[in-house]
Motif scaffolding. Structure first.
Motif, PDB file in Angstrom:
ATOM      1  N   SER A 512      -7.479  10.136  -1.845  1.00 15.25           N
ATOM      2  CA  SER A 512      -8.114  11.194  -1.385  1.00 15.25           C
ATOM      3  C   SER A 512      -7.763  11.312   0.387  1.00 15.25           C
ATOM      4  CB  SER A 512      -9.550  11.219  -1.625  1.00 15.25           C
ATOM      5  OG  SER A 512     -10.258  10.229  -0.941  1.00 15.25           O
ATOM      6  N   GLU A 513      -7.478  10.262   1.073  1.00 20.51           N
ATOM      7  CA  GLU A 513      -7.169  10.226   2.260  1.00 20.51           C
ATOM      8  C   GLU A 513      -5.826  10.724   2.664  1.00 20.51           C
ATOM      9  OE1 GLU A 513      -8.402   6.152   3.155  1.00 20.51           O
ATOM     10  OE2 GLU A 513     -10.099   6.787   4.069  1.00 20.51           O
ATOM     11  N   GLY A 514      -5.198  10.792   1.735  1.00 11.33           N
ATOM     12  CA  GLY A 514      -3.368  11.389   2.032  1.00 11.33           C
ATOM     13  C   GLY A 514      -2.325  10.554   1.604  1.00 11.33           C
ATOM     14  N   ASP A 515      -1.192  10.903   1.930  1.00 14.17           N
ATOM     15  CA  ASP A 515       0.000  10.455   1.383  1.00 14.17           C
ATOM     16  C   ASP A 515       0.449   9.141   2.152  1.00 14.17           C
ATOM     17  OD1 ASP A 515       0.642  12.502  -0.208  1.00 14.17           O
ATOM     18  OD2 ASP A 515       1.150  13.818   1.482  1.00 14.17           O
ATOM     19  N   HIS A 516      -0.036   8.951   3.489  1.00 14.75           N
ATOM     20  CA  HIS A 516       0.353   7.590   4.106  1.00 14.75           C
ATOM     21  C   HIS A 516      -0.737   6.466   3.566  1.00 14.75           C
ATOM     22  CE1 HIS A 516       1.060  10.839   6.980  1.00 14.75           C
ATOM     23  NE2 HIS A 516       2.351  10.153   7.259  1.00 14.75           N
ATOM     24  N   VAL A 517      -1.926   6.760   3.134  1.00 15.75           N
ATOM     25  CA  VAL A 517      -2.587   5.681   2.600  1.00 15.75           C
ATOM     26  C   VAL A 517      -2.364   5.460   1.159  1.00 15.75           C
ATOM     27  CG1 VAL A 517      -5.082   5.086   1.982  1.00 15.75           C
ATOM     28  CG2 VAL A 517      -4.513   6.165   4.166  1.00 15.75           C
ATOM     29  N   THR A 518      -1.773   6.453   0.477  1.00 18.15           N
ATOM     30  CA  THR A 518      -0.982   6.243  -0.688  1.00 18.15           C
ATOM     31  C   THR A 518      -0.006   5.436  -0.917  1.00 18.15           C
ATOM     32  OG1 THR A 518      -1.866   8.436  -1.769  1.00 18.15           O
ATOM     33  CG2 THR A 518      -0.088   7.460  -2.749  1.00 18.15           C
ATOM     34  N   LEU A 519       1.019   5.645   0.152  1.00 18.91           N
ATOM     35  CA  LEU A 519       2.117   4.784   0.429  1.00 18.91           C
ATOM     36  C   LEU A 519       1.705   3.317   0.453  1.00 18.91           C
ATOM     37  CD1 LEU A 519       4.320   6.991   2.480  1.00 18.91           C
ATOM     38  CD2 LEU A 519       4.742   6.416   0.018  1.00 18.91           C
ATOM     39  N   LEU A 520       0.756   3.142   1.517  1.00 26.19           N
ATOM     40  CA  LEU A 520       0.213   1.917   1.976  1.00 26.19           C
ATOM     41  C   LEU A 520      -0.466   1.214   0.510  1.00 26.19           C
ATOM     42  CD1 LEU A 520      -0.473  -0.094   4.295  1.00 26.19           C
ATOM     43  CD2 LEU A 520      -2.749   1.052   4.289  1.00 26.19           C
ATOM     44  N   LYS A 521      -1.198   2.004  -0.480  1.00 27.13           N
ATOM     45  CA  LYS A 521      -1.764   1.283  -1.491  1.00 27.13           C
ATOM     46  C   LYS A 521      -0.572   0.655  -2.337  1.00 27.13           C
ATOM     47  CE  LYS A 521      -5.019   3.070  -3.844  1.00 27.13           C
ATOM     48  NZ  LYS A 521      -5.914   4.187  -4.482  1.00 27.13           N
ATOM     49  N   LEU A 522       0.431   1.660  -2.713  1.00 29.10           N
ATOM     50  CA  LEU A 522       1.778   1.181  -3.586  1.00 29.10           C
ATOM     51  C   LEU A 522       2.258  -0.009  -2.755  1.00 29.10           C
ATOM     52  CD1 LEU A 522       3.903   1.847  -5.530  1.00 29.10           C
ATOM     53  CD2 LEU A 522       4.920   3.029  -3.898  1.00 29.10           C
ATOM     54  N   PHE A 523       2.433  -0.129  -1.524  1.00 32.86           N
ATOM     55  CA  PHE A 523       3.244  -1.309  -0.898  1.00 32.86           C
ATOM     56  C   PHE A 523       2.395  -2.680  -0.883  1.00 32.86           C
ATOM     57  CE2 PHE A 523       4.651  -3.748   2.841  1.00 32.86           C
ATOM     58  CZ  PHE A 523       6.098  -3.954   2.425  1.00 32.86           C
ATOM     59  N   LYS A 524       1.003  -2.486  -0.967  1.00 33.83           N
ATOM     60  CA  LYS A 524       0.183  -3.540  -1.268  1.00 33.83           C
ATOM     61  C   LYS A 524       0.168  -4.007  -2.596  1.00 33.83           C
ATOM     62  CE  LYS A 524      -3.356  -2.881   2.474  1.00 33.83           C
ATOM     63  NZ  LYS A 524      -4.480  -2.565   3.019  1.00 33.83           N
ATOM     64  N   ALA A 525       0.314  -3.059  -3.605  1.00 37.97           N
ATOM     65  CA  ALA A 525       0.383  -3.447  -5.056  1.00 37.97           C
ATOM     66  C   ALA A 525       1.709  -4.163  -5.344  1.00 37.97           C
ATOM     67  CB  ALA A 525       0.391  -2.263  -5.797  1.00 37.97           C
ATOM     68  N   TYR A 526       2.896  -3.762  -4.849  1.00 36.79           N
ATOM     69  CA  TYR A 526       4.289  -4.129  -4.846  1.00 36.79           C
ATOM     70  C   TYR A 526       4.302  -5.681  -4.176  1.00 36.79           C
ATOM     71  CZ  TYR A 526       8.904  -4.737  -3.397  1.00 36.79           C
ATOM     72  OH  TYR A 526      10.337  -5.474  -3.187  1.00 36.79           O
ATOM     73  N   ARG A 527       3.723  -5.738  -2.911  1.00 33.58           N
ATOM     74  CA  ARG A 527       3.650  -7.101  -2.666  1.00 33.58           C
ATOM     75  C   ARG A 527       3.060  -8.096  -3.261  1.00 33.58           C
ATOM     76  NH1 ARG A 527       3.775  -7.153   4.092  1.00 33.58           N
ATOM     77  NH2 ARG A 527       5.111  -8.963   3.690  1.00 33.58           N
ATOM     78  N   SER A 528       1.593  -7.755  -3.957  1.00 29.65           N
ATOM     79  CA  SER A 528       0.757  -8.308  -4.483  1.00 29.65           C
ATOM     80  C   SER A 528       1.396  -9.091  -5.909  1.00 29.65           C
ATOM     81  CB  SER A 528      -0.568  -7.747  -5.086  1.00 29.65           C
ATOM     82  OG  SER A 528      -0.130  -6.823  -6.005  1.00 29.65           O
TER      83      SER A 528
END
Length: 663
Positions: A512-528
């Motif tokens: 809900s905070e926007g696309d930049h945080v969405t991208l960040l969430k995706l990248f963290k999941a990818y690295r996990s």
């Protein structure tokens, strides 16, 4: 003075360095003896040769064998031959080709240097590079002392970096002219309108060589096509069903359009009779991973390639096998409105010069056909030449570079085409607001210590400012990830036939905070999951592009650490991340209006959140954005929610240096 070079007479005593059949058939080889004489005798000259003539692969090799590159009184580290390209794909593919021709491993005698990727060694003597990389080298070495030859290729494209390199190379050439290690400069172009180049370089001689051009039949539509994508696909399958063998090149406007058309073409193939399913649709655009780009050079036995490309295929590279060209007549053009300070990316008509370059792709190996999806009347109404980037771009990156070179008067800089004063002032104002420049009435513009730090990073100044601010705000790990993600166009993979399923899966990454945080969430999941390929497939994430993001992040991280900035993470405190983004993007702020649209700060333009944004159906009061795209409407992309009060807070901390109406 212009000269047309006639072919060599008699036997060719200078054998080509390549032994491959492809290179032996290049048109330029018949001019080798005369061109070698020109290389030896002319310290600076302009060479016109059509794309496919062989000038880009052969001239650097001939320079390497010239007396100027074999002067052993000069250390080999100062006898490098630089060849600049406006595009990454061209620099890499041509370096590979030349290394193969010379029978050496890439990175040894022949190498390349592009943003976030360099394959060179201490023994590299021929170095293909993007114009931006040579421009960055000029910060450390304004006289370009590492090089004995600078070859400015594809000069007709007039990219922003190439235009500044003209001045850098000219100054270095004049400064080294009477030294024991003079610089030689070659400007190469695929178009005939080069008088401006000759004049700029003090009446440098112009030499013309013929390219390999077979007859091309050109068809215009009876009227302009309202849906050029549909018209392109219809034309592709008409050619495939009715015309003899030969590959097809389709000129499109951008990555999203290309991926969609490739997907639709693949689906349509399955509806054809079995014997006609031998069509291989391939994409080509600058952000495509290199191993995917190189597929266009492959031969698929018994099959016909159809390549959907941006204008990257107009002049930068020659694709073998092309016999049919479909020209939509459109391209994506970036324009900067100095009156509003808005940088827009919009689809526009090409120029006549571009139209002829596109048509010429069909006649490189045999006679061909070009289908123009616009009328003859529309063609006649086109402008003759594409407007140089320097006249339609935000100049912030270039002005910061000039300031780093201790150039204080931007208005008097030796531009080949001087940008409007208003554009220079507006771009300089952005840098002043970011704290990168100061201006004194008597001394002109000066770079600040912060500006010197910003220019160390190969990024837009706004992103550089965000990265530096992340150290103070304790979120450098997150910002390194976000900036790397923004460097790659598409990380979500959404097949057109599975769009609903992909969108549903992507919902779990949305914030809900926007696309930049969405991208960040995706990248963290990818690295996990350690970048697991199956995970990417299951979650409709582009595996190859994510690997590129990871590679960019590693290199940016190395630069950041070497600059001795504090490394830290804010964990789940994404407010710190959005504040940090605001430090660099406060010019790109928009407010919700009563009618549900957004208004950018200080101007009247109404904009809407792009449908691809996770905030598309929401209405936050205050947002920032990374990019504005103008098509039928003005859309803002990569959007994040911010609090207006943060502006004053960040200004109080000295992180935003100046707020005015235009900010």
């Amino acid at each position: 003075m212009n000269h047309t070079i006639s072919p060599n007479h008699g036997s060719m005593e200078n054998l080509p360095l390549s032994s491959s059949p492809a290179s032996e058939s290049l048109p330029i080889l018949q001019y080798k003896t005369k061109l070698m004489n020109i290389i030896e005798s002319e310290p600076i000259f302009v060479l016109i040769g059509a794309t496919g003539s062989g000038k880009t692969t052969q001239i650097p090799q001939w320079c390497l064998s010239s007396k100027h590159a074999t002067d052993y009184n000069i250390p080999s580290k100062n006898r490098i031959i630089a060849i600049t390209q406006p595009r990454r794909v061209a620099a890499v593919s041509i370096a590979n080709r030349v290394a193969q021709e010379m029978g050496v491993l890439l990175g040894q005698l022949v190498g390349y240097s592009i943003r976030f990727d360099e394959v060179v060694s201490g023994g590299t003597r021929i170095k293909f590079m993007t114009d931006g990389m040579l421009l960055r080298e000029s910060l450390r070495d304004p006289l370009l002392k590492s090089y004995c030859f600078i070859i400015l290729d594809e000069a007709h494209e007039r990219s922003l970096q190439t235009d500044i390199l003209f001045s850098v190379a000219k100054k270095a050439y004049l400064a080294r002219k009477s030294t024991s290690a003079p610089l030689r400069v070659i400007i190469m172009s695929a178009t005939m309108n080069v008088d401006k180049f000759s004049t700029y370089f003090d009446q440098a001689p112009v030499y013309k060589i013929a390219g390999r051009q077979f007859p091309i039949q050109i068809f215009h539509s009876s009227e302009d096509q309202s849906d050029h994508n549909h018209a392109c696909l219809v034309t592709v399958f008409q050619i495939h069903r009715n015309e003899p063998t030969g590959d097809i090149l389709v000129f499109c406007t951008g990555q999203d359009e290309i991926e969609s058309m490739v997907s639709l073409a693949r689906q349509a193939c399955f509806q054809l009779p079995q014997e006609q399913r031998n069509l291989v649709p391939l994409p080509l655009y600058a952000a495509l991973p290199f191993h995917m780009q190189f597929k266009i050079f492959k031969t698929f036995k018994g099959k016909r390639k159809v390549i959907f490309s941006t204008n990257i295929a107009e002049t930068s590279i020659t694709i073998p096998g092309i016999k049919y060209v479909i020209d939509s007549g459109k391209f994506k053009c970036r324009k900067y409105k100095s009156s509003s300070g808005i940088d827009t990316l919009r689809v526009e008509r090409i120029s006549k010069a571009q139209a002829w370059q596109r048509a010429g792709r069909a006649g490189r190996e045999s006679s061909g056909t070009c289908y123009r999806l616009y009328s003859k009347y529309t063609y006649e109404a086109m402008i003759d030449d594409t407007v140089p980037e320097v006249l339609r771009s935000n100049l912030s990156s270039i002005l910061l570079h000039l300031a780093a070179l201790k150039i204080s008067n931007f208005e008097s800089f030796d531009f080949m085409d001087k940008p409007p004063s208003e554009s220079i002032k507006k771009s300089a104002s952005i840098l002043i607001n970011l704290g990168a420049l100061t201006r004194e009435e008597t001394e002109g513009y000066k770079i600040t210590s912060l500006g010197t730090k910003m220019v160390d990073f190969p990024l837009d100044p706004r992103l550089s400012r965000i990265l530096i601010a992340s150290s103070e705000l304790g979120c450098s790990e997150e910002i390194l990830s976000i900036i790397s993600l923004l460097s790659v166009e598409n990380i979500f993979h959404i097949p057109s036939h599975k769009r609903e399923e992909a969108n549903e899966i992507h919902k779990k990454f949305r914030s809900s905070e926007g696309d930049h945080v969405t991208l960040l969430k995706l990248f963290k999941a990818y690295r996990s999951v350690q970048g697991n390929k199956d995970w990417c497939k299951e979650n409709y994430v582009d595996f190859r592009n994510m690997r590129m993001v990871n590679s960019i992040r590693q290199q940016m991280s190395g630069l950041y650490t070497r600059s001795q900035y504090k490394r830290d993470t804010c964990g789940s405190n994404t407010e710190a991340v959005r504040k940090c983004l605001l430090v660099g993007l406060f010019h790109n702020i928009a407010f919700l209006t009563k009618d549900g649209d957004y208004k950018t700060r200080g101007v009247d333009d109404k904009v809407q959140i792009h449908p691809s944004s996770c905030l598309f159906n929401t209405k936050p009061e205050c947002i920032i954005y990374t990019e504005l795209i103008q098509t039928s409407k003005c859309y803002i992309r990569n959007v994040s929610v911010v609090d207006y009060s943060w502006l004053k807070e960040l200004k109080a901390k000295g992180m935003i240096h100046r707020l005015d109406k235009s900010s």
